[in-house]
Design an enzyme around this catalytic site. Structure first.
Site, PDB file in Angstrom:
ATOM      1  N   GLU A  73       0.857  -1.195   0.000  1.00 15.53           N
ATOM      2  CA  GLU A  73       0.000   0.000   0.000  1.00 15.53           C
ATOM      3  C   GLU A  73       0.889   1.239   0.000  1.00 15.53           C
ATOM      4  O   GLU A  73       1.579   1.508   0.989  1.00 15.53           O
ATOM      5  CB  GLU A  73      -0.908  -0.015   1.240  1.00 15.53           C
ATOM      6  CG  GLU A  73      -1.710   1.267   1.407  1.00 15.53           C
ATOM      7  CD  GLU A  73      -2.444   1.327   2.746  1.00 15.53           C
ATOM      8  OE1 GLU A  73      -2.760   0.273   3.338  1.00 15.53           O
ATOM      9  OE2 GLU A  73      -2.687   2.456   3.205  1.00 15.53           O
ATOM     10  N   ARG A  98       0.655  10.321   0.338  1.00 13.93           N
ATOM     11  CA  ARG A  98       1.003  11.401   1.284  1.00 13.93           C
ATOM     12  C   ARG A  98       2.243  12.146   0.859  1.00 13.93           C
ATOM     13  O   ARG A  98       2.599  13.142   1.489  1.00 13.93           O
ATOM     14  CB  ARG A  98       1.267  10.819   2.671  1.00 13.93           C
ATOM     15  CG  ARG A  98       0.060  10.234   3.308  1.00 13.93           C
ATOM     16  CD  ARG A  98       0.408   9.779   4.703  1.00 13.93           C
ATOM     17  NE  ARG A  98      -0.459   8.704   5.071  1.00 13.93           N
ATOM     18  CZ  ARG A  98      -0.244   7.865   6.069  1.00 13.93           C
ATOM     19  NH1 ARG A  98       0.835   7.992   6.816  1.00 13.93           N
ATOM     20  NH2 ARG A  98      -1.102   6.918   6.324  1.00 13.93           N
ATOM     21  N   THR A 132      -4.365   6.016   1.873  1.00 19.68           N
ATOM     22  CA  THR A 132      -4.709   7.403   2.181  1.00 19.68           C
ATOM     23  C   THR A 132      -5.500   8.030   1.021  1.00 19.68           C
ATOM     24  O   THR A 132      -5.277   9.175   0.635  1.00 19.68           O
ATOM     25  CB  THR A 132      -3.451   8.249   2.512  1.00 19.68           C
ATOM     26  OG1 THR A 132      -2.532   7.457   3.282  1.00 19.68           O
ATOM     27  CG2 THR A 132      -3.805   9.457   3.362  1.00 19.68           C
ATOM     28  N   LYS A 171     -11.120  -1.707   6.468  1.00 18.99           N
ATOM     29  CA  LYS A 171      -9.935  -1.357   7.251  1.00 18.99           C
ATOM     30  C   LYS A 171     -10.450  -0.827   8.589  1.00 18.99           C
ATOM     31  O   LYS A 171     -11.347   0.014   8.609  1.00 18.99           O
ATOM     32  CB  LYS A 171      -9.148  -0.281   6.504  1.00 18.99           C
ATOM     33  CG  LYS A 171      -8.138   0.484   7.354  1.00 18.99           C
ATOM     34  CD  LYS A 171      -7.182   1.262   6.475  1.00 18.99           C
ATOM     35  CE  LYS A 171      -6.437   2.318   7.270  1.00 18.99           C
ATOM     36  NZ  LYS A 171      -5.120   2.629   6.688  1.00 18.99           N
TER      37      LYS A 171
END
Ligand code: 3PG
Length: 215
Positions: free
Chosen positions: A43, A47, A71, A131
Site C-alpha cells: 500500500e 502522502r 490514504t 480497514k
C-alpha cells in the site's frame, strides 16, 4: 451488483506494508525488498508528492508486486490511483462523495471505519472487508473480536499501531484477513536504503500464522 472482493488479494500475505515513499526510485527498491521478503501486497500512501508516480513505476518494474494506493481521502484520487496502476485502494475513513467513487471503482477497496455503526453502514453499501483505523487507538483486536458475533459477515484489515509485539493478537482473530503496518518498512531504513533489513523484516512478517487462513 457486487463490488470487487478484497479477500482474494489479502489471502496473498498476512501483512500489507504501509509505505510512504520519499522518491520514485526508493519506492521501486522498497517494493523489490518487500516482494523478496514475501510481502507482495504493497500500500503506497498518497502522502508524498511522488506517490502516484511511484505506484506507476512499481506496477511497471516490479511484476510480482501487487501495488495499491492508501490514504485515498478524496474522490478524484480514486481515478488517479487506478490510472497510475493501483490494484486496490485503502482509505482511513469515508465521506459520502468518496463512497460514491469507491462504489464505482473496478478494483477492490478497503474503506476505513472505526466503530460498529460505520462498519454496518459500509456493509449496507456492499463493502464486506474493511480497514479498521486507527486500530490500536479505537480498541484493536479486542474490538474486532467483540463485533465478530453481532456482525458475522464482516472481515477486517486493521491498521494503525500494529507491530511485532501485538500482531499475533490480531491475526488470531478469524475475522481478520490481514493487517496493515509500517513496521516492515521503517522510515529510517528506507532513508538509509537498508533493503536487506527490510527483506528480513518482511520475511518474518510473511511467515505469521493467520486464523483466517488455516494451513
Ligand atoms: C497509516 O496509515 O499510517 C497506517 O495506519 C500505518 O500505521 P502504522 O505506522 O502505525 O503501522
Amino acid at each position: 451488483m457486487s463490488l470487487p472482493d478484497p479477500s482474494f488479494l489479502l489471502a496473498r500475505a498476512p501483512v500489507v506494508p504501509v509505505v510512504t515513499v520519499p522518491s520514485v526510485a526508493a519506492g521501486v527498491k522498497l517494493a523489490r525488498a518487500l516482494v523478496e521478503g514475501g510481502l507482495p501486497l504493497i500500500e503506497v500512501t498518497l502522502r508524498t508528492e511522488p506517490a502516484l508516480e511511484a505506484i506507476a513505476a512499481i506496477a511497471a518494474e516490479v511484476p510480482d508486486a501487487i501495488v495499491g494506493a492508501g490514504t485515498v481521502t478524496r474522490p478524484e484520487l480514486v481515478e488517479k490511483s487506478i490510472a497510475a496502476g493501483a490494484r486496490f485502494l485503502v482509505s482511513p475513513g469515508v465521506t459520502p462523495a468518496l463512497l460514491e467513487a469507491f462504489a464505482e471503482a473496478p478494483v477492490p477497496v478497503l474503506p476505513g471505519c472505526a466503530t460498529p455503526s460505520e462498519a454496518m453502514t459500509l456493509h449496507a453499501m456492499g463493502f464486506s472487508v474493511l480497514k479498521l483505523f486507527p486500530a490500536e487507538a479505537v480498541g484493536g483486536a479486542n474490538l474486532i473480536k467483540s463485533i465478530a458475533a453481532p456482525l458475522p459477515d464482516l472481515r477486517f484489515c486493521p491498521t494503525g499501531g500494529i507491530g511485532p509485539d501485538n500482531v499475533g493478537k490480531y491475526l488470531a482473530q478469524p475475522n481478520i484477513l490481514a493487517v496493515g503496518g509500517s513496521w516492515v518498512c521503517p522510515h529510517d531504513l528506507v532513508t538509509m536504503g537498508d533493503w536487506e533489513a527490510i527483506v528480513a523484516l518482511s520475511r518474518a512478517a510473511s511467515k505469521l500464522h493467520r486464523a483466517a487462513f488455516p494451513l
